[in-house]
Design a protein around this motif. Structure first.
Motif, short mmCIF file in Angstrom:
data_model
loop_
_atom_site.label_atom_id
_atom_site.label_comp_id
_atom_site.label_asym_id
_atom_site.label_seq_id
_atom_site.Cartn_x
_atom_site.Cartn_y
_atom_site.Cartn_z
N ASN A 1 0.83 -1.20 0.00
CA ASN A 1 0.00 0.00 0.00
C ASN A 1 0.87 1.26 0.00
OD1 ASN A 1 -2.86 -0.87 0.17
ND2 ASN A 1 -2.19 -1.90 2.04
N PRO A 2 0.40 2.34 -0.65
CA PRO A 2 1.13 3.60 -0.58
C PRO A 2 1.35 4.01 0.87
CG PRO A 2 -0.66 3.73 -2.18
CD PRO A 2 -0.84 2.44 -1.46
N GLY A 3 2.53 4.50 1.15
CA GLY A 3 2.87 4.85 2.53
C GLY A 3 3.61 3.75 3.26
N THR A 4 3.74 2.58 2.63
CA THR A 4 4.48 1.47 3.24
C THR A 4 5.68 1.04 2.40
OG1 THR A 4 3.33 -0.42 2.18
CG2 THR A 4 2.24 0.61 4.08
N GLU A 5 5.91 1.70 1.29
CA GLU A 5 6.86 1.21 0.29
C GLU A 5 8.28 1.75 0.49
OE1 GLU A 5 5.07 2.57 -3.30
OE2 GLU A 5 3.13 1.72 -2.75
N LEU A 6 9.19 0.84 0.77
CA LEU A 6 10.61 1.12 0.87
C LEU A 6 11.28 0.47 -0.32
CD1 LEU A 6 13.22 1.98 2.40
CD2 LEU A 6 13.03 -0.17 3.69
N THR A 7 11.98 1.24 -1.16
CA THR A 7 12.54 0.68 -2.37
C THR A 7 14.04 0.90 -2.44
OG1 THR A 7 12.66 2.36 -4.18
CG2 THR A 7 10.46 1.79 -3.36
N PHE A 8 14.71 0.03 -3.22
CA PHE A 8 16.16 0.11 -3.38
C PHE A 8 16.55 -0.08 -4.84
CE2 PHE A 8 15.78 -0.87 1.07
CZ PHE A 8 16.83 -0.19 1.66
N PHE A 9 17.44 0.80 -5.30
CA PHE A 9 18.14 0.60 -6.56
C PHE A 9 19.44 -0.13 -6.25
CE2 PHE A 9 16.00 4.79 -7.17
CZ PHE A 9 15.12 4.42 -8.18
N GLU A 10 19.75 -1.16 -7.03
CA GLU A 10 21.05 -1.84 -6.84
C GLU A 10 22.09 -1.23 -7.77
OE1 GLU A 10 23.01 -6.29 -6.71
OE2 GLU A 10 21.87 -5.68 -8.47
N ILE A 11 23.16 -0.71 -7.18
CA ILE A 11 24.32 -0.21 -7.94
C ILE A 11 25.53 -0.95 -7.39
CG2 ILE A 11 25.63 1.83 -8.64
CD1 ILE A 11 23.20 3.54 -7.95
N PRO A 12 25.91 -2.08 -8.01
CA PRO A 12 26.94 -2.96 -7.42
C PRO A 12 28.27 -2.29 -7.14
CG PRO A 12 25.75 -4.10 -9.15
CD PRO A 12 25.31 -2.67 -9.22
N MET A 13 28.66 -1.30 -7.92
CA MET A 13 29.97 -0.67 -7.73
C MET A 13 29.89 0.59 -6.88
SD MET A 13 31.83 -2.79 -9.26
CE MET A 13 33.40 -1.95 -9.27
N ALA A 14 28.76 0.86 -6.27
CA ALA A 14 28.59 2.08 -5.49
C ALA A 14 29.54 2.11 -4.29
CB ALA A 14 27.15 2.23 -5.02
N ALA A 15 30.22 3.22 -4.11
CA ALA A 15 31.06 3.42 -2.93
C ALA A 15 30.16 3.69 -1.72
CB ALA A 15 32.01 4.59 -3.16
N PRO A 16 30.70 3.59 -0.51
CA PRO A 16 29.87 3.91 0.66
C PRO A 16 29.38 5.35 0.63
CG PRO A 16 31.90 2.79 1.31
CD PRO A 16 32.05 3.14 -0.14
N ASN A 17 28.16 5.56 1.09
CA ASN A 17 27.62 6.91 1.18
C ASN A 17 28.47 7.73 2.14
OD1 ASN A 17 24.99 8.39 0.34
ND2 ASN A 17 25.21 8.93 2.50
N ARG A 18 28.81 8.97 1.74
CA ARG A 18 29.47 9.88 2.67
C ARG A 18 28.39 10.79 3.22
NH1 ARG A 18 33.61 14.13 0.36
NH2 ARG A 18 31.66 15.23 -0.08
N ASN A 19 28.00 10.55 4.45
CA ASN A 19 26.89 11.29 5.03
C ASN A 19 27.22 12.77 5.12
OD1 ASN A 19 25.75 8.75 5.38
ND2 ASN A 19 26.37 8.60 7.51
N GLY A 20 26.21 13.61 4.93
CA GLY A 20 26.45 15.04 5.01
C GLY A 20 25.21 15.85 4.72
N ASN A 21 25.41 17.08 4.34
CA ASN A 21 24.32 18.01 4.08
C ASN A 21 23.65 17.77 2.74
OD1 ASN A 21 23.45 19.88 6.00
ND2 ASN A 21 25.38 21.02 5.92
N ASN A 22 22.55 18.50 2.54
CA ASN A 22 21.79 18.41 1.29
C ASN A 22 21.35 16.98 1.03
OD1 ASN A 22 24.36 20.38 0.84
ND2 ASN A 22 22.48 21.35 0.10
N SER A 23 20.79 16.35 2.06
CA SER A 23 20.52 14.92 1.96
C SER A 23 19.25 14.51 2.69
CB SER A 23 21.69 14.12 2.54
OG SER A 23 21.77 14.31 3.95
N ILE A 24 18.75 13.35 2.28
CA ILE A 24 17.76 12.62 3.08
C ILE A 24 18.59 11.77 4.02
CG2 ILE A 24 15.86 10.96 3.04
CD1 ILE A 24 15.30 11.92 0.15
#
Length: 326
Positions: free
Chosen positions: A56-79
């Motif tokens: 149902n809308p409001g329950t959906e958590l989704t993921f894009f798979e990017i196998p070569m993605a580096a770790p997220n560098r947490n910071g500003n301008n972000s969710i």
């Protein structure tokens, strides 16, 4: 005529390992894999959707798979944080034990603006809060899948508040209130000493499933997106007619946008707010049982009709995923 969002529709994040992602979100968090498809703009990537019994809308958590993605560098301008709702405060007793059993990193229960929350991370450092729906008088949660390994009485019932971290709160606050119809409802102390209070905005019926929390931080560099980061947040509208009103509104404000986008399972509009965070507006339907029977959601690769002629080529590029509980 006043138009406003019904709440949060979905959030989309980034993983580098779809197989481990499926295991974590279905076997540990007990969510249902409701759609196994591909990124419609880059079909070599999985796009995985988790949710309640029918997504149902409001329950959906989704993921894009990017196998070569580096770790997220947490910071500003972000969710910078996502939330998953549980039925009540008592559910935390179960979840703390479960997280310890499965080695899930978590902190102690905190008070988050008058609501209990349990911070935790997935295996890639994706930042979450379990939030309690106790006393919620706003948008109703969903219904946990009865075949989940997590008991339904403590199961995840949907998305909670989305947290944004920005260098200056005012432009984002103005976009939320003046353009998007949110209202400021309260503030609570920042988790970081010396920083301004976190501002809570809500839309529609309000409550746990309709909030955006904006945290101003003057001590951070901009985020560098990667695995464990969040791509965008989507807000709910009833149907295509309402979506087109939002398209007109965003264009009238002279904000760059995607225009109408047909994602088959819902229709969308994309734009960035002043601090460059990507927002989506999405319709409640047609829904995820449009091309699969409700009992068999997520069991096989689903492709929208315009990608179906490429099925053989698409499947050849994808690695098999674990079979989820059924």
């Amino acid at each position: 005529m006043k138009i406003e969002f019904k709440g949060i529709h979905h959030v989309s994040a980034i993983t580098a390992n779809a197989a481990r992602n499926v295991t974590f979100y279905t076997e540990i968090l007990g969510m249902r894999l409701i759609k196994k498809t591909v990124n419609q703009d880059e079909t070599s990537m999985y796009h995985l959707f988790y949710g309640d019994e029918r997504g149902n809308p409001g329950t959906e958590l989704t993921f894009f798979e990017i196998p070569m993605a580096a770790p997220n560098r947490n910071g500003n301008n972000s969710i910078s944080g996502l939330s998953l709702r549980v039925p009540n405060d008592a559910a935390f007793d179960y979840w703390q034990i479960r997280f310890d059993e499965f080695g899930v990193k978590h902190q102690a229960i905190i008070d988050q603006g008058g609501r209990k929350a349990l911070p935790f991370q997935d295996f890639e450092g994706q930042r979450f809060f379990l939030v309690s729906d106790e006393g919620n008088e706003g948008v109703a949660g969903g219904i946990p899948w009865e075949k989940s390994p997590v008991p339904t009485e403590v199961g995840i019932i949907g998305l909670g508040p989305v947290h944004l971290t920005v260098p200056t709160a005012e432009p984002t606050a103005a976009a939320l209130t003046e353009l998007m119809g949110f209202r400021e409802v309260k503030r609570y102390p920042s988790p970081v000493e010396g920083q301004p209070d976190v501002i809570v905005f809500e839309t529609g019926e309000g409550g746990t499933g309709a909030e955006v929390h904006v945290e101003e931080r003057n001590d951070l560099a901009p985020e560098r997106p990667g695995r464990g980061g969040v791509h965008h947040v989507a807000f709910r509208v009833e149907d295509e007619e309402e979506l087109r009103q939002w398209i007109a509104r965003v264009r009238e404000a002279r904000i760059g946008n995607s225009g109408f986008v047909d994602r088959f399972y819902f229709k969308s509009l994309y734009f960035r707010e002043p601090n460059r965070i990507l927002f989506e507006v999405a319709t409640d339907g047609p829904g995820f049982d449009t091309d699969e029977e409700l009992e068999h959601l997520g069991e096989s690769l689903a492709l929208p009709p315009f990608l179906e002629p490429q099925r053989e080529e698409i499947e050849a590029r994808l690695k098999p995923l674990p079979v989820t509980f059924s």
